[in-house]
Design an enzyme around this catalytic site. Structure first.
Site, PDB file in Angstrom:
ATOM      1  CD  GLU A  65      39.031 -15.582  -0.053  1.00  0.00           C
ATOM      2  OE1 GLU A  65      38.629 -16.042   0.999  1.00  0.00           O
ATOM      3  OE2 GLU A  65      39.132 -16.061  -1.032  1.00  0.00           O
TER       4      GLU A  65
ATOM      5  CE  LYS B 182      53.765 -21.896  -1.092  1.00  0.00           C
ATOM      6  NZ  LYS B 182      53.231 -23.331  -1.640  1.00  0.00           N
TER       7      LYS B 182
ATOM      8  CD  GLU C  61      37.212 -22.917   5.807  1.00  0.00           C
ATOM      9  OE1 GLU C  61      38.353 -23.065   6.190  1.00  0.00           O
ATOM     10  OE2 GLU C  61      36.752 -22.443   4.705  1.00  0.00           O
TER      11      GLU C  61
ATOM     12  N   GLY D 231      43.942 -18.754   1.769  1.00  0.00           N
ATOM     13  CA  GLY D 231      44.278 -20.049   2.534  1.00  0.00           C
ATOM     14  C   GLY D 231      43.654 -20.303   4.022  1.00  0.00           C
TER      15      GLY D 231
ATOM     16  N   GLY E 175      46.994 -17.730   7.927  1.00  0.00           N
ATOM     17  CA  GLY E 175      46.741 -16.249   7.579  1.00  0.00           C
ATOM     18  C   GLY E 175      47.227 -15.344   8.873  1.00  0.00           C
TER      19      GLY E 175
ATOM     20  CB  CYS F 105      36.932 -19.816   1.260  1.00  0.00           C
ATOM     21  SG  CYS F 105      37.160 -18.977  -0.355  1.00  0.00           S
TER      22      CYS F 105
END
Ligand code: NAD
Ligand code: MN
Length: 515
Positions: free
Chosen positions: A296, A222, A427, A274, A279, A330
Protein backbone atom coordinates in the site's frame (compact mmCIF):
# COMPACT_ATOMS: atom_id res chain seq x y z
CA UNK A 1 6.73 33.33 -12.67
CA UNK A 2 3.49 34.56 -11.15
CA UNK A 3 3.72 36.99 -8.26
CA UNK A 4 2.84 35.29 -5.01
CA UNK A 5 0.87 37.51 -2.72
CA UNK A 6 -0.03 35.66 0.44
CA UNK A 7 0.79 38.89 2.32
CA UNK A 8 -1.95 40.75 0.39
CA UNK A 9 -4.61 38.25 1.40
CA UNK A 10 -3.54 38.38 4.99
CA UNK A 11 -3.55 42.16 5.14
CA UNK A 12 -7.14 42.35 3.95
CA UNK A 13 -8.24 39.73 6.40
CA UNK A 14 -6.57 41.49 9.32
CA UNK A 15 -8.37 44.71 8.56
CA UNK A 16 -11.75 43.08 8.32
CA UNK A 17 -11.38 41.37 11.67
CA UNK A 18 -9.89 44.19 13.69
CA UNK A 19 -12.49 46.64 12.38
CA UNK A 20 -15.43 44.75 13.80
CA UNK A 21 -13.81 43.13 16.80
CA UNK A 22 -14.96 43.91 20.28
CA UNK A 23 -12.57 42.40 22.75
CA UNK A 24 -13.81 42.04 26.30
CA UNK A 25 -11.84 38.92 27.20
CA UNK A 26 -8.60 39.84 25.44
CA UNK A 27 -6.43 38.56 28.23
CA UNK A 28 -7.95 35.10 27.93
CA UNK A 29 -7.13 34.92 24.24
CA UNK A 30 -3.86 33.10 23.67
CA UNK A 31 -1.27 35.29 22.04
CA UNK A 32 -1.10 32.90 19.14
CA UNK A 33 -4.82 33.36 18.39
CA UNK A 34 -4.54 37.10 18.70
CA UNK A 35 -1.70 37.11 16.20
CA UNK A 36 -3.78 34.89 13.97
CA UNK A 37 -6.43 37.59 14.11
CA UNK A 38 -9.19 35.18 14.84
CA UNK A 39 -10.77 37.96 16.90
CA UNK A 40 -13.23 36.97 19.59
CA UNK A 41 -15.20 34.91 17.15
CA UNK A 42 -12.48 32.33 16.71
CA UNK A 43 -10.29 32.63 19.76
CA UNK A 44 -10.41 29.79 22.24
CA UNK A 45 -8.67 29.53 25.57
CA UNK A 46 -5.92 26.90 25.55
CA UNK A 47 -7.30 23.44 26.28
CA UNK A 48 -4.33 21.11 26.54
CA UNK A 49 -4.95 17.46 27.29
CA UNK A 50 -2.96 16.53 30.38
CA UNK A 51 -0.51 13.70 29.97
CA UNK A 52 1.67 13.60 33.10
CA UNK A 53 -0.38 10.72 34.51
CA UNK A 54 0.71 8.49 31.64
CA UNK A 55 4.08 6.99 32.43
CA UNK A 56 6.56 6.65 29.59
CA UNK A 57 9.55 4.44 30.42
CA UNK A 58 12.93 5.95 29.51
CA UNK A 59 13.72 2.89 27.42
CA UNK A 60 11.61 0.51 25.32
CA UNK A 61 12.61 -3.05 24.44
CA UNK A 62 11.54 -5.46 21.71
CA UNK A 63 8.44 -7.59 22.19
CA UNK A 64 9.37 -11.16 21.33
CA UNK A 65 7.61 -14.37 22.33
CA UNK A 66 5.30 -12.60 24.76
CA UNK A 67 7.93 -10.66 26.71
CA UNK A 68 9.89 -7.45 26.42
CA UNK A 69 13.53 -8.25 25.70
CA UNK A 70 16.60 -6.10 24.97
CA UNK A 71 18.03 -6.16 21.43
CA UNK A 72 20.97 -8.53 20.94
CA UNK A 73 23.31 -5.73 19.89
CA UNK A 74 22.21 -3.44 22.73
CA UNK A 75 21.49 -0.67 20.27
CA UNK A 76 18.86 2.05 20.93
CA UNK A 77 17.73 5.26 19.22
CA UNK A 78 15.76 8.21 20.60
CA UNK A 79 12.12 8.87 19.78
CA UNK A 80 11.19 12.53 19.94
CA UNK A 81 8.01 14.53 20.20
CA UNK A 82 7.94 16.41 16.88
CA UNK A 83 5.96 19.28 18.44
CA UNK A 84 8.67 20.04 21.01
CA UNK A 85 11.79 18.23 19.73
CA UNK A 86 11.97 16.82 23.27
CA UNK A 87 13.17 13.24 23.66
CA UNK A 88 10.32 10.97 24.78
CA UNK A 89 12.15 7.71 25.21
CA UNK A 90 14.68 5.31 23.71
CA UNK A 91 13.61 2.57 21.34
CA UNK A 92 15.44 -0.69 20.67
CA UNK A 93 16.96 -1.10 17.24
CA UNK A 94 16.26 -4.68 16.23
CA UNK A 95 18.94 -6.46 14.19
CA UNK A 96 19.00 -9.60 12.07
CA UNK A 97 19.40 -11.80 15.16
CA UNK A 98 16.39 -10.20 16.84
CA UNK A 99 14.28 -10.62 13.72
CA UNK A 100 15.32 -14.27 13.62
CA UNK A 101 14.25 -14.76 17.26
CA UNK A 102 10.92 -13.10 16.48
CA UNK A 103 10.29 -15.21 13.38
CA UNK A 104 11.15 -18.41 15.31
CA UNK A 105 8.70 -17.44 18.07
CA UNK A 106 6.04 -16.66 15.47
CA UNK A 107 6.63 -19.97 13.68
CA UNK A 108 6.36 -21.95 16.93
CA UNK A 109 3.19 -20.10 17.93
CA UNK A 110 1.73 -20.76 14.48
CA UNK A 111 2.48 -24.49 14.63
CA UNK A 112 1.59 -25.15 18.22
CA UNK A 113 -1.22 -22.80 19.13
CA UNK A 114 -2.60 -20.14 16.85
CA UNK A 115 -2.68 -21.90 13.48
CA UNK A 116 -4.60 -24.85 14.93
CA UNK A 117 -6.88 -23.00 17.34
CA UNK A 118 -10.60 -23.03 16.38
CA UNK A 119 -11.68 -19.72 14.87
CA UNK A 120 -14.22 -19.05 17.62
CA UNK A 121 -11.40 -19.19 20.20
CA UNK A 122 -9.20 -16.82 18.20
CA UNK A 123 -12.19 -14.51 17.94
CA UNK A 124 -12.45 -14.32 21.74
CA UNK A 125 -8.90 -13.01 21.99
CA UNK A 126 -9.57 -10.39 19.35
CA UNK A 127 -12.75 -9.22 21.11
CA UNK A 128 -10.80 -8.97 24.35
CA UNK A 129 -8.06 -6.92 22.65
CA UNK A 130 -10.69 -4.61 21.12
CA UNK A 131 -12.30 -4.01 24.51
CA UNK A 132 -8.99 -3.25 26.23
CA UNK A 133 -8.14 -0.81 23.42
CA UNK A 134 -11.41 0.98 24.14
CA UNK A 135 -10.64 1.07 27.85
CA UNK A 136 -7.16 2.45 27.26
CA UNK A 137 -8.05 4.63 24.30
CA UNK A 138 -7.36 7.96 26.00
CA UNK A 139 -3.87 6.87 26.96
CA UNK A 140 -3.19 5.54 23.46
CA UNK A 141 -4.52 8.71 21.80
CA UNK A 142 -2.32 10.94 23.95
CA UNK A 143 0.78 8.86 23.26
CA UNK A 144 0.03 8.77 19.54
CA UNK A 145 -0.22 12.56 19.55
CA UNK A 146 2.99 13.02 21.54
CA UNK A 147 5.03 10.59 19.49
CA UNK A 148 3.70 11.43 16.02
CA UNK A 149 2.55 15.06 16.14
CA UNK A 150 -1.05 14.62 15.01
CA UNK A 151 -3.78 16.58 16.83
CA UNK A 152 -5.44 14.96 19.83
CA UNK A 153 -8.80 15.72 18.22
CA UNK A 154 -7.91 13.26 15.48
CA UNK A 155 -6.20 10.54 17.52
CA UNK A 156 -9.04 10.60 20.07
CA UNK A 157 -11.99 10.81 17.67
CA UNK A 158 -10.72 9.08 14.53
CA UNK A 159 -7.65 6.88 15.00
CA UNK A 160 -8.57 5.15 18.25
CA UNK A 161 -12.24 4.40 17.49
CA UNK A 162 -11.10 2.93 14.16
CA UNK A 163 -8.37 0.88 15.83
CA UNK A 164 -10.91 -0.73 18.16
CA UNK A 165 -13.39 -1.14 15.28
CA UNK A 166 -10.82 -3.07 13.25
CA UNK A 167 -10.30 -5.58 16.05
CA UNK A 168 -14.05 -5.92 16.66
CA UNK A 169 -14.75 -6.36 12.97
CA UNK A 170 -12.10 -9.01 12.44
CA UNK A 171 -12.99 -10.80 15.66
CA UNK A 172 -16.34 -11.40 14.00
CA UNK A 173 -14.73 -13.02 10.96
CA UNK A 174 -12.49 -15.43 12.89
CA UNK A 175 -15.07 -18.24 13.06
CA UNK A 176 -16.79 -17.45 9.76
CA UNK A 177 -13.94 -17.69 7.27
CA UNK A 178 -15.58 -20.52 5.31
CA UNK A 179 -18.42 -18.08 4.59
CA UNK A 180 -15.92 -15.45 3.44
CA UNK A 181 -14.55 -17.81 0.79
CA UNK A 182 -17.33 -20.34 0.25
CA UNK A 183 -16.33 -23.83 -0.88
CA UNK A 184 -12.60 -23.10 -0.69
CA UNK A 185 -11.65 -24.35 2.77
CA UNK A 186 -9.51 -21.31 3.66
CA UNK A 187 -6.32 -21.86 5.66
CA UNK A 188 -3.87 -19.38 7.22
CA UNK A 189 -0.66 -18.60 5.37
CA UNK A 190 1.74 -18.88 8.31
CA UNK A 191 4.16 -16.23 9.56
CA UNK A 192 3.55 -12.75 8.17
CA UNK A 193 5.97 -9.84 8.26
CA UNK A 194 4.31 -6.44 8.46
CA UNK A 195 6.03 -3.10 7.96
CA UNK A 196 4.19 0.12 8.66
CA UNK A 197 4.77 3.88 8.32
CA UNK A 198 4.51 6.82 10.73
CA UNK A 199 1.36 8.54 9.52
CA UNK A 200 -1.19 6.29 11.30
CA UNK A 201 1.04 4.22 13.59
CA UNK A 202 -1.57 2.41 15.64
CA UNK A 203 -4.25 2.35 12.97
CA UNK A 204 -1.87 0.77 10.45
CA UNK A 205 -0.86 -1.77 13.10
CA UNK A 206 -4.55 -2.63 13.55
CA UNK A 207 -5.23 -2.73 9.80
CA UNK A 208 -2.41 -5.19 9.41
CA UNK A 209 -2.48 -7.34 12.55
CA UNK A 210 -6.24 -7.78 13.11
CA UNK A 211 -7.02 -9.56 9.80
CA UNK A 212 -3.80 -11.59 9.97
CA UNK A 213 -4.71 -12.86 13.44
CA UNK A 214 -8.37 -13.47 12.62
CA UNK A 215 -7.23 -15.73 9.77
CA UNK A 216 -4.91 -17.74 12.03
CA UNK A 217 -1.52 -16.30 11.04
CA UNK A 218 1.18 -15.18 13.41
CA UNK A 219 2.90 -11.84 13.06
CA UNK A 220 6.26 -10.07 13.14
CA UNK A 221 5.55 -6.37 12.89
CA UNK A 222 7.81 -3.33 12.62
CA UNK A 223 6.70 0.25 13.26
CA UNK A 224 8.37 3.30 11.74
CA UNK A 225 11.45 4.62 13.52
CA UNK A 226 9.71 7.84 14.59
CA UNK A 227 6.52 6.26 15.97
CA UNK A 228 7.04 3.05 17.92
CA UNK A 229 5.39 3.93 21.24
CA UNK A 230 1.76 3.03 20.65
CA UNK A 231 2.51 -0.29 18.99
CA UNK A 232 4.58 -1.19 22.06
CA UNK A 233 1.56 -0.30 24.23
CA UNK A 234 -0.54 -2.52 21.99
CA UNK A 235 1.96 -5.29 22.79
CA UNK A 236 1.18 -4.71 26.50
CA UNK A 237 -2.50 -5.05 25.62
CA UNK A 238 -1.78 -8.37 23.87
CA UNK A 239 -0.16 -9.53 27.14
CA UNK A 240 -3.10 -8.25 29.15
CA UNK A 241 -5.50 -10.10 26.86
CA UNK A 242 -3.54 -13.31 27.40
CA UNK A 243 -2.67 -13.68 23.71
CA UNK A 244 -0.43 -16.76 23.54
CA UNK A 245 3.32 -16.03 23.39
CA UNK A 246 4.80 -15.45 19.95
CA UNK A 247 1.49 -14.82 18.17
CA UNK A 248 2.48 -11.17 17.67
CA UNK A 249 6.08 -9.98 17.92
CA UNK A 250 7.06 -6.33 17.67
CA UNK A 251 10.56 -5.64 16.36
CA UNK A 252 11.23 -1.90 16.46
CA UNK A 253 14.01 -0.39 14.37
CA UNK A 254 15.02 1.26 11.13
CA UNK A 255 14.90 0.36 7.43
CA UNK A 256 17.55 -2.34 7.98
CA UNK A 257 15.30 -4.03 10.51
CA UNK A 258 12.57 -4.03 7.86
CA UNK A 259 14.92 -5.53 5.28
CA UNK A 260 15.82 -8.29 7.74
CA UNK A 261 12.13 -9.18 8.09
CA UNK A 262 11.62 -9.18 4.32
CA UNK A 263 14.69 -11.34 3.71
CA UNK A 264 14.06 -13.86 6.45
CA UNK A 265 13.58 -17.24 4.75
CA UNK A 266 10.86 -18.41 7.14
CA UNK A 267 8.47 -15.48 6.55
CA UNK A 268 5.57 -16.50 4.31
CA UNK A 269 4.09 -13.13 3.48
CA UNK A 270 5.02 -9.45 3.58
CA UNK A 271 2.50 -6.65 3.99
CA UNK A 272 3.95 -3.18 3.57
CA UNK A 273 2.61 0.37 3.77
CA UNK A 274 4.95 3.24 2.98
CA UNK A 275 6.71 4.99 0.14
CA UNK A 276 6.55 3.79 -3.45
CA UNK A 277 10.34 3.76 -3.54
CA UNK A 278 10.68 1.21 -0.71
CA UNK A 279 7.67 -0.69 -2.06
CA UNK A 280 9.56 -1.19 -5.34
CA UNK A 281 12.59 -2.38 -3.43
CA UNK A 282 10.50 -4.94 -1.54
CA UNK A 283 8.97 -6.17 -4.81
CA UNK A 284 12.53 -6.78 -6.05
CA UNK A 285 13.58 -8.49 -2.81
CA UNK A 286 10.62 -10.90 -2.82
CA UNK A 287 10.59 -11.62 -6.59
CA UNK A 288 11.37 -15.25 -7.28
CA UNK A 289 10.79 -16.30 -3.68
CA UNK A 290 7.66 -18.08 -2.45
CA UNK A 291 6.81 -15.03 -0.34
CA UNK A 292 3.54 -13.30 -0.95
CA UNK A 293 3.51 -9.53 -1.01
CA UNK A 294 0.91 -6.79 -0.64
CA UNK A 295 1.86 -3.13 -0.99
CA UNK A 296 0.00 0.00 0.00
CA UNK A 297 1.99 2.93 -1.33
CA UNK A 298 1.61 6.60 -2.13
CA UNK A 299 -1.16 8.61 -3.72
CA UNK A 300 -2.02 11.87 -5.41
CA UNK A 301 -5.77 11.94 -5.06
CA UNK A 302 -7.92 14.47 -6.88
CA UNK A 303 -10.92 16.14 -5.31
CA UNK A 304 -13.14 17.09 -8.26
CA UNK A 305 -15.58 19.91 -7.58
CA UNK A 306 -18.32 20.52 -10.19
CA UNK A 307 -20.13 23.83 -10.57
CA UNK A 308 -23.36 22.23 -9.33
CA UNK A 309 -21.79 21.06 -6.03
CA UNK A 310 -22.83 22.36 -2.62
CA UNK A 311 -19.85 24.69 -2.37
CA UNK A 312 -19.60 25.11 1.41
CA UNK A 313 -19.83 21.38 1.91
CA UNK A 314 -17.21 20.84 -0.79
CA UNK A 315 -14.84 23.36 0.81
CA UNK A 316 -15.14 21.52 4.13
CA UNK A 317 -14.40 18.23 2.39
CA UNK A 318 -11.44 19.66 0.51
CA UNK A 319 -10.03 21.13 3.73
CA UNK A 320 -10.52 17.87 5.62
CA UNK A 321 -9.09 15.97 2.68
CA UNK A 322 -5.73 17.74 2.60
CA UNK A 323 -5.14 19.28 6.02
CA UNK A 324 -6.25 16.24 8.06
CA UNK A 325 -3.18 14.79 9.82
CA UNK A 326 -1.00 17.59 8.31
CA UNK A 327 -1.52 15.95 4.92
CA UNK A 328 0.40 12.87 6.12
CA UNK A 329 -2.19 10.68 4.48
CA UNK A 330 -1.52 8.46 1.48
CA UNK A 331 -5.09 8.99 0.21
CA UNK A 332 -5.10 12.76 0.98
CA UNK A 333 -7.01 14.90 -1.53
CA UNK A 334 -3.79 16.63 -2.53
CA UNK A 335 -5.06 17.91 -5.89
CA UNK A 336 -8.13 20.07 -6.21
CA UNK A 337 -9.81 20.11 -9.63
CA UNK A 338 -12.36 22.91 -9.81
CA UNK A 339 -14.75 23.52 -12.67
CA UNK A 340 -13.66 26.73 -14.33
CA UNK A 341 -16.90 28.69 -13.79
CA UNK A 342 -16.61 28.49 -9.98
CA UNK A 343 -12.82 28.72 -9.69
CA UNK A 344 -12.61 32.31 -8.32
CA UNK A 345 -15.34 31.62 -5.78
CA UNK A 346 -13.77 28.39 -4.57
CA UNK A 347 -10.30 29.90 -4.25
CA UNK A 348 -11.64 32.83 -2.22
CA UNK A 349 -13.58 30.61 0.16
CA UNK A 350 -10.71 28.22 0.55
CA UNK A 351 -8.38 31.10 1.34
CA UNK A 352 -10.76 32.38 4.02
CA UNK A 353 -11.41 28.95 5.44
CA UNK A 354 -7.78 27.91 5.93
CA UNK A 355 -7.16 31.13 7.81
CA UNK A 356 -9.33 29.74 10.61
CA UNK A 357 -7.31 26.52 10.98
CA UNK A 358 -5.38 26.43 14.25
CA UNK A 359 -1.80 25.26 13.97
CA UNK A 360 0.07 24.39 17.14
CA UNK A 361 0.28 22.17 20.22
CA UNK A 362 -1.20 18.87 19.05
CA UNK A 363 -2.26 18.09 22.62
CA UNK A 364 -4.59 21.11 22.60
CA UNK A 365 -8.14 19.98 21.91
CA UNK A 366 -8.75 22.97 19.61
CA UNK A 367 -5.76 22.32 17.38
CA UNK A 368 -6.56 21.50 13.77
CA UNK A 369 -3.05 21.12 12.40
CA UNK A 370 -0.32 19.48 14.44
CA UNK A 371 3.40 19.02 13.87
CA UNK A 372 5.09 17.57 10.81
CA UNK A 373 6.22 14.12 11.85
CA UNK A 374 9.96 14.45 11.27
CA UNK A 375 12.55 16.96 9.99
CA UNK A 376 13.23 15.04 6.78
CA UNK A 377 9.55 15.21 5.89
CA UNK A 378 9.48 18.95 6.68
CA UNK A 379 12.43 19.46 4.37
CA UNK A 380 10.67 17.53 1.61
CA UNK A 381 7.52 19.65 1.98
CA UNK A 382 9.54 22.89 1.86
CA UNK A 383 11.39 21.73 -1.21
CA UNK A 384 8.19 20.75 -3.03
CA UNK A 385 6.46 24.06 -2.23
CA UNK A 386 9.49 26.02 -3.43
CA UNK A 387 9.39 23.96 -6.59
CA UNK A 388 5.67 24.64 -7.05
CA UNK A 389 6.29 28.37 -6.77
CA UNK A 390 9.24 28.21 -9.18
CA UNK A 391 7.03 26.35 -11.66
CA UNK A 392 4.57 29.26 -11.58
CA UNK A 393 2.05 28.32 -8.88
CA UNK A 394 0.49 31.09 -6.79
CA UNK A 395 1.28 30.54 -3.12
CA UNK A 396 -1.44 30.95 -0.49
CA UNK A 397 -0.57 30.27 3.14
CA UNK A 398 -2.14 31.22 6.43
CA UNK A 399 -0.39 33.89 8.47
CA UNK A 400 -0.36 31.81 11.64
CA UNK A 401 2.54 32.09 14.07
CA UNK A 402 4.36 28.79 14.17
CA UNK A 403 5.81 27.59 17.49
CA UNK A 404 9.55 28.15 17.81
CA UNK A 405 10.40 24.57 18.68
CA UNK A 406 9.25 21.57 16.70
CA UNK A 407 8.57 20.85 13.03
CA UNK A 408 5.79 22.92 11.49
CA UNK A 409 4.33 23.85 8.17
CA UNK A 410 1.31 26.17 7.71
CA UNK A 411 -1.76 25.17 5.70
CA UNK A 412 -0.87 25.97 2.10
CA UNK A 413 -2.30 25.83 -1.38
CA UNK A 414 -0.91 26.57 -4.81
CA UNK A 415 -3.14 28.07 -7.47
CA UNK A 416 -2.73 27.93 -11.23
CA UNK A 417 -1.06 24.53 -11.16
CA UNK A 418 -0.96 22.62 -14.44
CA UNK A 419 -0.83 18.83 -14.85
CA UNK A 420 2.81 18.95 -15.90
CA UNK A 421 3.99 20.61 -12.67
CA UNK A 422 5.85 18.43 -10.19
CA UNK A 423 3.41 19.43 -7.45
CA UNK A 424 0.61 17.96 -9.59
CA UNK A 425 2.42 14.67 -10.11
CA UNK A 426 4.48 13.83 -7.02
CA UNK A 427 3.31 13.02 -3.53
CA UNK A 428 4.12 15.86 -1.11
CA UNK A 429 2.78 14.23 2.06
CA UNK A 430 2.20 17.54 3.79
CA UNK A 431 -0.53 20.22 4.20
CA UNK A 432 -0.14 21.45 0.63
CA UNK A 433 -2.91 21.45 -1.95
CA UNK A 434 -2.37 21.89 -5.71
CA UNK A 435 -5.34 23.70 -7.30
CA UNK A 436 -6.22 23.21 -10.97
CA UNK A 437 -9.23 23.78 -13.20
CA UNK A 438 -11.23 21.76 -15.71
CA UNK A 439 -14.09 22.48 -18.11
CA UNK A 440 -15.91 19.21 -18.83
CA UNK A 441 -16.37 15.94 -16.92
CA UNK A 442 -14.17 14.26 -19.54
CA UNK A 443 -11.37 16.69 -18.88
CA UNK A 444 -11.76 16.18 -15.12
CA UNK A 445 -11.39 12.43 -15.54
CA UNK A 446 -8.40 12.79 -17.79
CA UNK A 447 -6.66 15.16 -15.38
CA UNK A 448 -7.56 13.13 -12.31
CA UNK A 449 -6.17 9.95 -13.87
CA UNK A 450 -3.04 11.70 -15.10
CA UNK A 451 -0.63 10.63 -12.32
CA UNK A 452 1.36 7.46 -11.68
CA UNK A 453 -0.86 6.81 -8.64
CA UNK A 454 -4.41 5.56 -8.19
CA UNK A 455 -5.32 5.25 -4.54
CA UNK A 456 -8.34 7.48 -4.06
CA UNK A 457 -10.42 10.34 -5.45
CA UNK A 458 -13.36 12.56 -4.48
CA UNK A 459 -16.29 13.82 -6.52
CA UNK A 460 -18.48 16.76 -5.51
CA UNK A 461 -21.75 17.25 -7.38
CA UNK A 462 -25.45 17.30 -6.63
CA UNK A 463 -26.11 15.04 -9.60
CA UNK A 464 -26.19 11.31 -8.89
CA UNK A 465 -25.73 10.35 -12.53
CA UNK A 466 -22.54 12.37 -12.69
CA UNK A 467 -21.23 10.55 -9.64
CA UNK A 468 -21.77 7.18 -11.30
CA UNK A 469 -20.16 8.32 -14.53
CA UNK A 470 -17.10 9.62 -12.68
CA UNK A 471 -16.75 6.61 -10.39
CA UNK A 472 -16.76 4.21 -13.33
CA UNK A 473 -13.94 6.07 -15.08
CA UNK A 474 -11.67 7.19 -12.26
CA UNK A 475 -8.74 4.84 -11.87
CA UNK A 476 -8.62 4.86 -8.09
CA UNK A 477 -9.16 2.19 -5.45
CA UNK A 478 -11.53 4.35 -3.40
CA UNK A 479 -13.79 7.13 -4.69
CA UNK A 480 -15.69 9.25 -2.20
CA UNK A 481 -18.77 11.17 -3.33
CA UNK A 482 -19.69 14.40 -1.51
CA UNK A 483 -17.43 13.38 1.37
CA UNK A 484 -13.76 12.52 1.82
CA UNK A 485 -11.39 10.46 3.99
CA UNK A 486 -14.12 8.32 5.50
CA UNK A 487 -12.94 4.91 6.65
CA UNK A 488 -14.65 1.80 7.86
CA UNK A 489 -13.26 -1.67 8.57
CA UNK A 490 -15.94 -3.25 6.38
CA UNK A 491 -14.86 -1.51 3.20
CA UNK A 492 -11.74 -2.55 1.31
CA UNK A 493 -8.95 -0.03 0.76
CA UNK A 494 -6.08 -0.16 -1.72
CA UNK A 495 -4.68 1.20 -4.95
CA UNK A 496 -4.20 0.98 -8.68
CA UNK A 497 -0.94 1.53 -10.59
CA UNK A 498 1.94 2.78 -8.43
CA UNK A 499 -0.28 3.04 -5.37
CA UNK A 500 0.24 -0.67 -4.83
CA UNK A 501 -1.72 -3.91 -4.96
CA UNK A 502 -3.86 -5.95 -2.62
CA UNK A 503 -6.74 -4.70 -0.49
CA UNK A 504 -6.99 -4.08 3.23
CA UNK A 505 -10.25 -4.21 5.14
CA UNK A 506 -13.55 -5.86 4.37
CA UNK A 507 -14.01 -9.28 2.89
CA UNK A 508 -11.40 -8.56 0.22
CA UNK A 509 -8.77 -7.79 2.87
CA UNK A 510 -9.09 -11.27 4.37
CA UNK A 511 -7.95 -12.92 1.16
CA UNK A 512 -4.43 -11.57 1.60
CA UNK A 513 -4.10 -13.62 4.79
CA UNK A 514 -5.63 -16.88 3.59
CA UNK A 515 -4.49 -19.73 1.40
P1 NAD B 1 9.36 4.50 4.10
O1 NAD B 1 8.75 3.79 2.94
O2 NAD B 1 10.79 4.88 4.01
O3 NAD B 1 9.18 3.63 5.42
C1 NAD B 1 8.01 2.89 5.72
C2 NAD B 1 8.41 1.72 6.60
O4 NAD B 1 9.32 0.88 5.89
C3 NAD B 1 9.13 2.11 7.87
O5 NAD B 1 8.77 1.25 8.92
C4 NAD B 1 10.59 1.93 7.49
O6 NAD B 1 11.41 1.70 8.60
C5 NAD B 1 10.51 0.71 6.62
N1 NAD B 1 11.62 0.59 5.67
C6 NAD B 1 12.41 1.59 5.17
N2 NAD B 1 13.31 1.08 4.32
C7 NAD B 1 13.09 -0.25 4.25
C8 NAD B 1 13.69 -1.31 3.53
N3 NAD B 1 14.71 -1.10 2.68
N4 NAD B 1 13.22 -2.56 3.70
C9 NAD B 1 12.18 -2.79 4.52
N5 NAD B 1 11.58 -1.83 5.24
C10 NAD B 1 12.02 -0.56 5.11
O7 NAD B 1 8.50 5.75 4.38
P2 NAD B 1 8.83 6.91 5.42
O8 NAD B 1 10.29 7.11 5.64
O9 NAD B 1 8.02 6.62 6.59
O10 NAD B 1 8.30 8.13 4.60
C11 NAD B 1 8.91 8.49 3.35
C12 NAD B 1 7.87 8.84 2.33
O11 NAD B 1 6.94 7.77 2.16
C13 NAD B 1 7.02 10.02 2.71
O12 NAD B 1 7.59 11.20 2.30
C14 NAD B 1 5.72 9.74 2.02
O13 NAD B 1 5.70 10.31 0.75
C15 NAD B 1 5.65 8.26 1.90
N6 NAD B 1 4.74 7.66 2.87
C16 NAD B 1 3.64 7.02 2.40
C17 NAD B 1 2.75 6.43 3.28
C18 NAD B 1 1.55 5.74 2.82
O14 NAD B 1 0.70 5.43 3.63
N7 NAD B 1 1.41 5.44 1.56
C19 NAD B 1 3.00 6.49 4.64
C20 NAD B 1 4.15 7.13 5.10
C21 NAD B 1 5.01 7.69 4.20
MN1 MN C 1 8.31 10.23 17.72
Amino acid sequence: MKKTRPDKVVARKQKAVSAGAVSPGRSSIPERDRKLNFGDKWAYAPAPESHDYIPVAPRHELFINGTFVPPARGDYFPSVNPATEGKLTEIARGGTGDVDRAVKAARAAFKNVWGTMPGCERGKYLYRIARIIQERSRELAILETMDGGKPIKETRDIDLPLVAAHFFYHAGWADKLEYALPGRDPKPIGVVGQIIPWNFPLLMAAWKSAPALACGNTVVIKPSKTTSLTLLRLAEIFQEAGLPNGVVNVVTGTGDTGTAIVQHPDVDKIAFTGSTEIGRELARLTAGTRKRLTLELGGKAANIVFEDAAIDQAIEGVVAGIYFNQGHVCCAGSRLLVQESIYPRVVKRLRDRIQTLRVGNPLDKNTDIGAINNPAQLEKIREMVACGVAEGGGLVQTNCVLPKKGYWFPPTFLTGVTPAHRVAQEEIFGPVLAVMTFRTPEEAIERANNTPYGLSAGVWTEKGSKIFKMVSQLRAGVVWANTFNKFDPTSPFGGYKESGFGREGGLQGLQAYLR
